[in-house]
Scaffold this motif. Structure first.
Motif, mmCIF file in Angstrom:
data_model
loop_
_atom_site.group_PDB
_atom_site.id
_atom_site.type_symbol
_atom_site.label_atom_id
_atom_site.label_comp_id
_atom_site.label_asym_id
_atom_site.label_seq_id
_atom_site.Cartn_x
_atom_site.Cartn_y
_atom_site.Cartn_z
ATOM 1 N N GLY A 20 143.129 34.348 107.450
ATOM 2 C CA GLY A 20 142.853 35.745 107.804
ATOM 3 C C GLY A 20 142.802 36.629 106.567
ATOM 4 N N CYS A 21 141.796 37.499 106.508
ATOM 5 C CA CYS A 21 141.541 38.280 105.289
ATOM 6 C C CYS A 21 142.011 39.727 105.390
ATOM 7 C CB CYS A 21 140.051 38.197 104.958
ATOM 8 S SG CYS A 21 139.545 36.492 104.607
ATOM 9 N N TRP A 22 142.744 40.059 106.436
ATOM 10 C CA TRP A 22 143.229 41.423 106.649
ATOM 11 C C TRP A 22 143.999 41.965 105.441
ATOM 12 C CZ3 TRP A 22 148.061 42.244 110.255
ATOM 13 C CH2 TRP A 22 148.407 43.598 110.281
ATOM 14 N N GLN A 190 139.903 36.067 120.192
ATOM 15 C CA GLN A 190 140.970 36.255 119.200
ATOM 16 C C GLN A 190 142.075 37.101 119.830
ATOM 17 O OE1 GLN A 190 141.526 38.185 114.830
ATOM 18 N NE2 GLN A 190 139.669 36.984 115.104
ATOM 19 N N PRO A 221 150.115 34.786 113.823
ATOM 20 C CA PRO A 221 150.778 33.624 114.427
ATOM 21 C C PRO A 221 152.245 33.489 114.012
ATOM 22 C CG PRO A 221 149.350 32.928 112.613
ATOM 23 C CD PRO A 221 149.077 34.389 112.837
ATOM 24 N N GLY A 225 155.094 37.704 109.955
ATOM 25 C CA GLY A 225 156.026 37.227 108.915
ATOM 26 C C GLY A 225 157.426 36.968 109.433
ATOM 27 N N ASP A 229 159.402 31.330 106.702
ATOM 28 C CA ASP A 229 160.576 30.698 106.076
ATOM 29 C C ASP A 229 161.332 31.737 105.243
ATOM 30 O OD1 ASP A 229 159.473 28.376 107.095
ATOM 31 O OD2 ASP A 229 158.303 28.043 105.272
ATOM 32 N N ILE A 280 145.537 31.919 112.841
ATOM 33 C CA ILE A 280 144.927 32.549 111.655
ATOM 34 C C ILE A 280 146.055 32.916 110.700
ATOM 35 C CG2 ILE A 280 143.326 34.307 110.809
ATOM 36 C CD1 ILE A 280 142.475 34.864 113.671
ATOM 37 N N SER A 283 149.021 34.946 105.153
ATOM 38 C CA SER A 283 149.733 35.102 103.875
ATOM 39 C C SER A 283 148.748 35.163 102.710
ATOM 40 C CB SER A 283 150.668 33.901 103.673
ATOM 41 O OG SER A 283 151.235 33.955 102.386
ATOM 42 N N ARG A 288 152.603 29.677 100.056
ATOM 43 C CA ARG A 288 152.587 29.665 101.532
ATOM 44 C C ARG A 288 151.223 29.251 102.059
ATOM 45 N NH1 ARG A 288 155.551 35.381 101.482
ATOM 46 N NH2 ARG A 288 157.654 34.610 101.154
ATOM 47 N N LEU A 292 151.394 26.069 104.622
ATOM 48 C CA LEU A 292 151.133 26.210 106.063
ATOM 49 C C LEU A 292 150.045 25.255 106.564
ATOM 50 C CD1 LEU A 292 151.507 30.093 106.288
ATOM 51 C CD2 LEU A 292 153.138 28.364 107.048
#
Ligand SMILES: NC(=O)c1ccc[n+]([C@@H]2O[C@H](COP(=O)([O-])OP(=O)(O)OC[C@H]3O[C@@H](n4cnc5c(N)ncnc54)[C@H](OP(=O)(O)O)[C@@H]3O)[C@@H](O)[C@H]2O)c1
Length: 318
Positions: A20-22, A190, A221, A225, A229, A280, A283, A288, A292
């Protein structure tokens, strides 16, 4: 090696985890983007490609287009990458002040806005075609026939290969799908889904995806955050998610048994669902991004899946 999944109703064989590019620009505010932010964004995209993600999710509004511009820069400097990846983007949300200072916040599925927004995204992304074009949030004034016409036009002109939606209710999906031709049917939905956000599971949205052969893409997902972890949630986040502590406990227990980490188990919980959810990952941290990709190697048992559901619900099943 990231596994692949074919998006239903398409010939797109994409990585089982999308990128994801947000957050690529590091801020929502276009005016605050520094050259360091841009470099960091470019590095995150290159890392994600190297790690094996092949589906990249964008939207016209991510940092007012800067996220797409960062991605377009990567493609202009590495044109051969375009054939190895799939690009998704979205339109339909309009911020206040656009285009006039008095314009209110709104959703806009007018054909004019969909087409204009798509053409602007193509320019920023430095590509001729978007593989998956999604409607970001349902427009209360949606006219399904008008949307279908806009989709047909974009498809006929070769600007979009397949279409999708995001954050729709089942009735809104039905409404739109009646107006579609077979070629412009919606291939993905989505939705926000994670252990901390389960309405898609409980309110028939995933069932509908399976019935209509739409692939669900899971946004946030890791609940932004908080399921990551070593993440230290704030007091506010513990209030927002009262079952978070117990969910962490069960995630960590299962992670230990599989010699893996909390975030991997949280993504594996989504990947276990038979609807074929594609999480999606959001990070921008290189470690990460790589780590992932291991999530699809973990196949949780039904018992583990339900233990996690029960911890996240905080109340027994009926
Ligand atoms: N359709 C929609 O309405 C909608 C809405 C929101 C998002 N989306 C899409 O969904 C994508 C993912 O959303 P998201 O960014 O909220 O996903 P996420 O994976 O749930 O959250 C990622 C965020 O968690 C942080 N984080 C902290 N500790 C982490 C850890 N241990 N592991 C992983 N992340 C950790 C990341 O920070 P670091 O970068 O420092 O790792 C990042 O800020 C977006 O990029 C966008 O494409 C769609």
């Amino acid at each position: 090696m990231v596994k692949t999944r074919v998006i239903q109703n398409t010939d797109l064989e994409v990585s089982s985890l999308a990128y994801g590019c947000w957050r690529l620009a590091g801020t929502w505010d276009k005016k605050k983007v520094s050259s360091e932010n841009l470099d960091h964004g470019v590095r995150a995209v290159l890392t994600a490609i190297d790690a094996g993600y092949t589906l990249f999710d964008h939207a016209d509004i991510y940092c007012s287009g800067i996220a797409e511009t960062i991605f377009g820069q990567v493609l202009s400097e590495n044109p051969s990458l375009r054939d190895r990846i799939f690009i998704a983007s979205k339109c339909g949300i309009r911020f206040p002040g656009n285009p006039n200072p008095t314009s209110p916040q709104r959703y806009d599925f007018s054909a004019e806005h969909i087409i204009k927004s798509c053409e602007e995204s193509l320019l920023r992304l430095n590509t001729d075609v978007i593989d998956l074009y999604q409607l970001h949030r349902p427009d209360y004034l949606m006219n399904p026939a008008e949307v279908a016409n806009a989709f047909e036009q974009l498809h006929k002109q070769g600007k979009v290969r397949f279409f999708g939606i995001s954050n729709f209710s089942p009735s809104q999906v039905d409404l739109l799908s009646r107006a579609h031709s077979a070629i412009c049917c919606t291939s993905v939905h989505q939705i926000e889904i994670s252990l901390m956000q389960r309405y898609a599971l409980e309110e028939g949205i995933l069932d509908q995806c399976m019935l209509k052969k739409m692939t669900p893409l899971a946004w946030s997902p890791l609940a932004g955050g908080v399921l990551g972890d070593d993440y230290q949630p704030s007091e506010e986040q513990f209030k927002k998610y009262p079952t978070l502590k117990e969910t962490h406990r069960v995630l960590d227990k299962i992670a230990k048994e599989h010699d893996t980490t909390r975030s991997i188990v949280a993504l594996a919980w989504l990947l276990k669902h038979p609807a074929g959810i594609i999480p999606i990952v959001g990070s921008v941290n290189p470690n990460r991004i790589y780590h992932l990709t291991n999530a699809d190697d973990l196949d949780l048992s039904r018992e583990e899946w339900y233990s996690l559901l029960l911890a996240a619900r905080g109340i027994p099943l009926p």
